[in-house]
Design a protein around this motif. Structure first.
Motif, PDB file in Angstrom:
ATOM      1  N   LEU A 200      -1.578 -10.364   6.396  1.00 53.26           N
ATOM      2  CA  LEU A 200      -3.001 -10.263   6.706  1.00 53.26           C
ATOM      3  C   LEU A 200      -3.659 -11.601   7.024  1.00 53.26           C
ATOM      4  O   LEU A 200      -4.502 -11.692   7.915  1.00 53.26           O
ATOM      5  CB  LEU A 200      -3.747  -9.599   5.545  1.00 53.26           C
ATOM      6  CG  LEU A 200      -3.667  -8.076   5.463  1.00 53.26           C
ATOM      7  CD1 LEU A 200      -4.349  -7.593   4.191  1.00 53.26           C
ATOM      8  CD2 LEU A 200      -4.308  -7.429   6.689  1.00 53.26           C
ATOM      9  N   GLU A 201      -3.307 -12.642   6.301  1.00 56.72           N
ATOM     10  CA  GLU A 201      -4.002 -13.921   6.450  1.00 56.72           C
ATOM     11  C   GLU A 201      -3.156 -14.957   7.186  1.00 56.72           C
ATOM     12  O   GLU A 201      -3.291 -16.154   6.959  1.00 56.72           O
ATOM     13  CB  GLU A 201      -4.447 -14.418   5.083  1.00 56.72           C
ATOM     14  CG  GLU A 201      -5.489 -13.472   4.464  1.00 56.72           C
ATOM     15  CD  GLU A 201      -5.881 -13.828   3.045  1.00 56.72           C
ATOM     16  OE1 GLU A 201      -5.179 -14.645   2.422  1.00 56.72           O
ATOM     17  OE2 GLU A 201      -6.891 -13.281   2.569  1.00 56.72           O
ATOM     18  N   ASN A 249       1.098  -7.887  -2.803  1.00 57.48           N
ATOM     19  CA  ASN A 249      -0.033  -8.224  -3.672  1.00 57.48           C
ATOM     20  C   ASN A 249      -0.479  -6.992  -4.453  1.00 57.48           C
ATOM     21  O   ASN A 249      -0.308  -5.845  -4.010  1.00 57.48           O
ATOM     22  CB  ASN A 249      -1.189  -8.809  -2.867  1.00 57.48           C
ATOM     23  CG  ASN A 249      -1.556  -7.999  -1.632  1.00 57.48           C
ATOM     24  OD1 ASN A 249      -0.714  -7.782  -0.756  1.00 57.48           O
ATOM     25  ND2 ASN A 249      -2.811  -7.562  -1.549  1.00 57.48           N
ATOM     26  N   THR A 250      -1.060  -7.200  -5.633  1.00 59.35           N
ATOM     27  CA  THR A 250      -1.335  -6.114  -6.568  1.00 59.35           C
ATOM     28  C   THR A 250      -2.699  -5.468  -6.394  1.00 59.35           C
ATOM     29  O   THR A 250      -2.979  -4.432  -6.990  1.00 59.35           O
ATOM     30  CB  THR A 250      -1.217  -6.618  -8.014  1.00 59.35           C
ATOM     31  OG1 THR A 250      -2.152  -7.683  -8.223  1.00 59.35           O
ATOM     32  CG2 THR A 250       0.190  -7.117  -8.304  1.00 59.35           C
ATOM     33  N   ILE A 274       0.501 -14.943  -1.286  1.00 58.07           N
ATOM     34  CA  ILE A 274       0.455 -14.219  -0.013  1.00 58.07           C
ATOM     35  C   ILE A 274      -0.326 -12.909  -0.177  1.00 58.07           C
ATOM     36  O   ILE A 274      -0.074 -12.136  -1.103  1.00 58.07           O
ATOM     37  CB  ILE A 274       1.874 -13.914   0.499  1.00 58.07           C
ATOM     38  CG1 ILE A 274       2.660 -15.217   0.675  1.00 58.07           C
ATOM     39  CG2 ILE A 274       1.816 -13.144   1.810  1.00 58.07           C
ATOM     40  CD1 ILE A 274       4.128 -15.016   0.966  1.00 58.07           C
ATOM     41  N   ARG A 275      -1.257 -12.691   0.711  1.00 58.18           N
ATOM     42  CA  ARG A 275      -1.982 -11.413   0.757  1.00 58.18           C
ATOM     43  C   ARG A 275      -1.380 -10.573   1.891  1.00 58.18           C
ATOM     44  O   ARG A 275      -1.723 -10.717   3.049  1.00 58.18           O
ATOM     45  CB  ARG A 275      -3.476 -11.655   0.974  1.00 58.18           C
ATOM     46  CG  ARG A 275      -4.323 -10.373   0.954  1.00 58.18           C
ATOM     47  CD  ARG A 275      -5.807 -10.707   0.940  1.00 58.18           C
ATOM     48  NE  ARG A 275      -6.627  -9.522   1.137  1.00 58.18           N
ATOM     49  CZ  ARG A 275      -7.251  -9.220   2.284  1.00 58.18           C
ATOM     50  NH1 ARG A 275      -7.160 -10.050   3.320  1.00 58.18           N
ATOM     51  NH2 ARG A 275      -7.964  -8.120   2.392  1.00 58.18           N
ATOM     52  N   TRP A 276      -0.464  -9.693   1.528  1.00 56.72           N
ATOM     53  CA  TRP A 276       0.250  -8.893   2.506  1.00 56.72           C
ATOM     54  C   TRP A 276      -0.585  -7.735   3.046  1.00 56.72           C
ATOM     55  O   TRP A 276      -0.456  -7.366   4.204  1.00 56.72           O
ATOM     56  CB  TRP A 276       1.506  -8.293   1.878  1.00 56.72           C
ATOM     57  CG  TRP A 276       2.569  -9.257   1.469  1.00 56.72           C
ATOM     58  CD1 TRP A 276       2.818  -9.714   0.203  1.00 56.72           C
ATOM     59  CD2 TRP A 276       3.557  -9.865   2.308  1.00 56.72           C
ATOM     60  NE1 TRP A 276       3.897 -10.565   0.204  1.00 56.72           N
ATOM     61  CE2 TRP A 276       4.366 -10.673   1.485  1.00 56.72           C
ATOM     62  CE3 TRP A 276       3.831  -9.795   3.670  1.00 56.72           C
ATOM     63  CZ2 TRP A 276       5.440 -11.400   1.980  1.00 56.72           C
ATOM     64  CZ3 TRP A 276       4.897 -10.515   4.170  1.00 56.72           C
ATOM     65  CH2 TRP A 276       5.679 -11.323   3.332  1.00 56.72           C
ATOM     66  N   ARG A 277      -1.395  -7.110   2.181  1.00 59.21           N
ATOM     67  CA  ARG A 277      -1.983  -5.814   2.511  1.00 59.21           C
ATOM     68  C   ARG A 277      -3.379  -5.669   1.914  1.00 59.21           C
ATOM     69  O   ARG A 277      -3.725  -6.362   0.949  1.00 59.21           O
ATOM     70  CB  ARG A 277      -1.083  -4.699   1.965  1.00 59.21           C
ATOM     71  CG  ARG A 277      -0.933  -4.782   0.445  1.00 59.21           C
ATOM     72  CD  ARG A 277       0.035  -3.763  -0.123  1.00 59.21           C
ATOM     73  NE  ARG A 277       0.101  -3.893  -1.581  1.00 59.21           N
ATOM     74  CZ  ARG A 277       0.803  -3.104  -2.372  1.00 59.21           C
ATOM     75  NH1 ARG A 277       1.510  -2.110  -1.858  1.00 59.21           N
ATOM     76  NH2 ARG A 277       0.810  -3.290  -3.680  1.00 59.21           N
TER      77      ARG A 277
END
Length: 327
Positions: A200-201, A249-250, A274-277
């Motif tokens: 995402l980022e 990410n949680t 990391i912000r995946w989703r």
């Protein structure tokens, strides 16, 4: 960082990706389970001798039945029937496999093909997924364009992560590929290990205004730079164990995801933050086994040979660390 083009395969499958021209002056960007999150294993440097799933299964016998394993293929069936998608040059051979009698060879042949690939989905997937496979490059190997990949696709559209070269992920997919990167000839063949990542980022390529996948280079925890002092160059002409993982990410607004990779049971990189989703339903549920190159956008064309091959064996995908095959 690398500027690299994404894979374009069969138009009939709507699988062709946009092609990025090679830019040898900029390394600013690479090219191309449910509402409740899964428990998050610790991705920090597991001890392969003690913690890997493979330690319980000498020769990998029975590993496919382990409750933590999503998919395993040692290719001893002599075919690729366990895989849902196969294209290009995918050849079953009995020429000195890593184990057993069979392995898979994927040659790239100049003027004939771009290599080969095979895809496996394991729905609905998980928040944390590890992949292990054994790899061997031909003795005079040069470079490839793209290699092996883990991805998160929508449960209602298994192709949602494909054909997105140059686009920033919109929350419907994310992915990471473990690849050797040539760094415009600064690395010896087959190139240095890195994780080629869409998330995402991610950063965009400022010169082309495109979102080619970002390269993450050892050792972490940040993205690092290519051809640096910590680079890891895999050997040619010998079997080696490649492993990598994605940990999502949680929460939608948390950048607490991870990714990591190992070579022959030794962790060589661990990346955090990391912000995946932004949707907790979006889980890792796809593995792409590929050997791709020799296309017109390939920045390595100066190094092309008439043919170069890679062999794969002993592939396992699981929800926790696997480790090299136990002899």
């Amino acid at each position: 960082m690398k500027t690299n083009a994404c894979l374009g395969w069969l138009a009939a499958l709507l699988f062709i990706s946009p092609i990025a021209p090679a830019d040898s002056s900029a390394l600013t960007a690479s090219e191309d389970e449910f509402k409740q999150a899964d428990p998050q294993p610790d991705a920090s440097k597991p001890d392969p001798a003690a913690s890997g799933i493979a330690t319980k299964y000498p020769g990998d016998v029975g590993i496919a039945n382990d409750p933590d394993v999503f998919f395993a293929d040692n290719f001893e069936s002599g075919d690729m029937q366990k895989w849902e998608q196969r294209r290009g040059r995918v050849v079953m051979v009995e020429d000195k496999p890593n184990s057993g009698h069979w392995c898979v060879q994927m040659p790239m042949e100049r003027g004939k093909n771009h290599g080969g690939d095979a895809i496996k989905w394991f729905m609905p997937g998980a928040d944390t997924v590890y992949a292990r496979l054994d790899v061997k490059f031909s003795p005079d190997y040069q470079y490839n364009h793209h290699f092996v990949w883990l991805g998160a696709t929508q449960s209602t559209n298994k192709w949602s992560a494909f054909g997105k070269a140059g686009l920033k992920p919109d929350g419907t997919y994310y992915s990471a590929g473990m690849e050797p990167w040539f760094a415009w000839g600064k690395n010896p063949p087959p190139g240095e290990l890195n994780l080629y990542t869409y998330y995402l980022e991610m950063e965009r390529d400022r010169k082309m205004d495109k979102y080619w996948g970002n390269g993450f280079f050892p050792p972490g925890p940040d993205k690092g730079t290519d051809a640096g002092k910590d680079r890891v160059i895999p050997p040619l002409n010998q079997w080696q164990c490649w492993e990598f993982m994605i940990q999502a990410n949680t929460a939608p607004d948390k950048a607490d995801g991870k990714q990591a990779m190992w070579l022959d049971g030794k962790q060589v990189a661990d990346f955090t933050g990391i912000r995946w989703r932004n949707d907790l339903d979006l889980k890792v549920n796809c593995f792409w086994l590929e050997h791709y190159g020799y296309d017109e956008s390939d920045p390595t064309k100066h190094y092309w040979k008439d043919s170069q091959s890679v062999w794969f064996d002993d592939r396992v995908v699981a929800r926790r660390y696997i480790g090299p095959i136990k002899r």
